[in-house]
Structure formats: C-alpha cells, structure tokens
Design an enzyme around this catalytic site. Structure first.
Site, PDB file in Angstrom:
ATOM      1  N   HIS A  76       0.845  -1.198   0.000  1.00 27.82           N
ATOM      2  CA  HIS A  76       0.000   0.000   0.000  1.00 27.82           C
ATOM      3  C   HIS A  76       0.877   1.245   0.000  1.00 27.82           C
ATOM      4  O   HIS A  76       2.091   1.159   0.134  1.00 27.82           O
ATOM      5  CB  HIS A  76      -0.988  -0.006   1.165  1.00 27.82           C
ATOM      6  N   HIS A 115       1.327   3.884   1.967  1.00 29.19           N
ATOM      7  CA  HIS A 115       1.834   4.596   3.130  1.00 29.19           C
ATOM      8  C   HIS A 115       3.355   4.707   3.107  1.00 29.19           C
ATOM      9  O   HIS A 115       4.066   3.805   2.663  1.00 29.19           O
ATOM     10  CB  HIS A 115       1.370   3.923   4.430  1.00 29.19           C
ATOM     11  N   HIS A 150       5.996   2.049   3.881  1.00 23.21           N
ATOM     12  CA  HIS A 150       6.008   0.855   3.034  1.00 23.21           C
ATOM     13  C   HIS A 150       6.502   1.165   1.614  1.00 23.21           C
ATOM     14  O   HIS A 150       7.072   0.286   0.965  1.00 23.21           O
ATOM     15  CB  HIS A 150       4.617   0.225   2.957  1.00 23.21           C
ATOM     16  N   HIS A 160      -7.542  -1.083   5.145  1.00 22.79           N
ATOM     17  CA  HIS A 160      -6.511  -0.239   5.774  1.00 22.79           C
ATOM     18  C   HIS A 160      -6.298   0.997   4.907  1.00 22.79           C
ATOM     19  O   HIS A 160      -6.315   2.123   5.382  1.00 22.79           O
ATOM     20  CB  HIS A 160      -5.225  -1.047   5.934  1.00 22.79           C
ATOM     21  N   ASP A 201      -0.314  -4.318   5.951  1.00 14.92           N
ATOM     22  CA  ASP A 201      -1.033  -3.919   7.163  1.00 14.92           C
ATOM     23  C   ASP A 201      -2.481  -4.417   7.153  1.00 14.92           C
ATOM     24  O   ASP A 201      -3.359  -3.811   7.767  1.00 14.92           O
ATOM     25  CB  ASP A 201      -1.002  -2.399   7.323  1.00 14.92           C
ATOM     26  N   HIS A 216       4.490  -5.287  10.064  1.00 14.07           N
ATOM     27  CA  HIS A 216       4.987  -4.687  11.301  1.00 14.07           C
ATOM     28  C   HIS A 216       5.171  -5.744  12.386  1.00 14.07           C
ATOM     29  O   HIS A 216       4.493  -6.775  12.390  1.00 14.07           O
ATOM     30  CB  HIS A 216       4.007  -3.628  11.832  1.00 14.07           C
TER      31      HIS A 216
END
Length: 290
Positions: A54, A56, A59, A110, A134, A173
């Site tokens: 994704h 973010h 990442h 997410h 995530d 994570h």
C-alpha cells in the site's frame, strides 16, 4: 525460494524473496532502499521487482530511489498513490518470475488500494507465503483507515482464509506482543493465546522477529479470525460476524497501555525525521497501523 526478513524503521518489516538458483530477488515494501541495496550487493543478488502492499510512507518510500538505482526495475502495486509505481496490478492477477509465482489479492480497508501477495514456487514442497502488509498481522489486523468492517471481514475470512492453511504469513509490522495482549483480554481462557504471548516475549528479549506465522496458527489465537467463537462474541456483545469485527476493531483502537507508547522525546524525533524525509506522507505515517 528463500524469504529474507529485514527489520527497519521503528517496527516495520521489508522482505527479499529470493530464487536461490538464479539469485534473482523481489523486494516487498522496501522502505529503506540503501539498506536493501547493500544486502542485495552483499549476497550477490539481482533485484528484478518490487511488490508494494500500500501507499503509506513506511512501506513505499523507497520505490523511487530503487527505480533510479536499478535499471528496468518493475514496481507493482494497486494504488496510483504509490510512489515509483511502474505496473498497476488488479485482483487475482498472476505474475511470473522464473519459478516463482505471485498472485495479487486485493484487500481494501486499511487503505482503499491495499494488495496482499500470495507467492509459491513451481515444483517445490515448501509452504507458500503471503505478504499481508497492514491487512493481517500476527494476532491482529490493520486499522480501517479507508475502509469498513465489512471489507476487513471479507479480506480475512474469505480472501486470506481461502489460502492453504500451511501458508506462511509475513506481515508489515512487529506488533505481535501488543496484539496478543489484546487477544488475552478478548479470550482470557485461550491457552494458545497465552502460549503465543509468552513465546513472542521471549523472541523480543532475544531481539528476534516473530514472523512468519501460519494461517492455521492465526485461526488459533487471532481474535479477528475467531469471530464465531463464543468468548469473542461475549467480549463484543455481538453475534453477527461483521458486527463482531466492528466492535473488536473499535476496542483494539482504544487498547493502548501507557508503557506501549513511545516517550515524548522519541515521538518528537520520529515526527521530525518523517517530516524531513517525506512531507507528502506525514499524516499517514504518524497514524498507528495496528
């Protein structure tokens, strides 16, 4: 096929998926590009692709630098917001890298463009792997920043649950201890949860990762995959699986013990570092992911 687990930032993981015969490798969520390239060089690998779960910052921030450094590198993902994206993928699309196969699994919630990657090797008896970013964590799931309980319920119980039970889960994570503390609260009589929490604490003491788990194991202790269990329904006060998921996520969002938080000085340092590194993704990067 070999998976190399690389700890980065505060609690992130990036991965190298290596075809040992050809020494070709794919990176998953390589947010620290210089470190990734050091490992690639040291191990004599050829980096051929990046799989981004994704957009973010923690990442995807390494993608643009890697594209500049590695001629012809392909960066795959499902969201136009992913920096450095060269090839947009869709649900169920399959990619082939010599003997390694990748199936793209669209799991929006997410973020609206989340993609998991299910990977297996031709004529290999080893368990397949899924890289969940995530979406699914060990003992937990990601926050619903851009989606709904209905979506996460479908992602976990239909999309990921349809994979072979021996599939290894590599998440984005290291949140395992915190996730399992919440799982104990939800199911205080679940011995598997207690055993896993004790194991995770021992791994943490030795500074070792808790990834991978397996899908089979997640069904034993992850409350977000145990929506029909009586103890989980009692905790939420709901019986409909989607409503159980909704309440679980709300309760998990509130579940944060003071000792689990970063000290104020550390938070200031982290925020300053994020601001200097990438202003575009500051807001999303500062949100908790679990």
């Amino acid at each position: 096929m070999k998976v190399k687990v690389i700890s980065i930032l505060e609690d992130n993981y990036m991965y190298l998926v290596i075809e040992e015969q050809s020494k070709q490798a794919m990176a998953v969520d390589p947010a620290v590009p210089h470190r990734l390239l050091e490992i690639v060089k040291r191990e004599g690998l050829s980096l051929i692709a990046v799989l981004t779960t994704h957009y973010h910052w923690d990442h995807a921030r390494g993608n643009e630098a890697l594209v500049k450094e590695v001629p012809g590198l392909k960066v795959y993902g499902a969201d136009d917001r992913i920096k450095g994206l060269t090839d947009k993928v869709t649900n169920s699309q399959e990619l082939k890298f010599n003997s390694i196969n990748v199936r793209c699994l669209f799991t929006p919630c997410h973020t609206s463009g989340d993609m998991c990657y299910y990977i297996w090797e031709d004529e290999c008896t080893d368990a397949p792997a899924v890289f969940t970013g995530d979406t699914l964590f060990i003992g937990g799931c990601g926050r619903f920043f851009e989606g709904t309980a209905e979506q996460m319920h479908y992602n976990l119980t239909k999309v990921l649950a349809s994979l072979p039970q021996e599939t290894k889960v590599f998440c984005g994570h290291e949140n395992t201890i915190k996730n399992l503390k919440f799982a104990v609260l939800v199911e205080p009589e679940n011995e598997k949860v207690k055993e896993m929490l004790s194991w995770a604490r021992a791994r943490d003491d030795d500074d070792k990762p808790t990834v991978p788990s397996t899908l089979k194991e997640e069904f034993d202790y992850n409350p977000f995959l145990r929506l029909s269990e009586k103890a989980v329904q009692k905790f939420t006060g709901k019986t409909d699986p989607v409503e159980v998921m909704r309440v679980l996520r709300k309760e998990k969002d509130k579940f944060q013990k003071p000792k689990d938080r970063l000290p104020p000085q550390a938070m200031l340092a982290l925020q300053w570092g994020l601001l200097m590194s990438s202003k575009d993704h500051l807001s999303s990067a500062l949100k908790e992911n679990d």
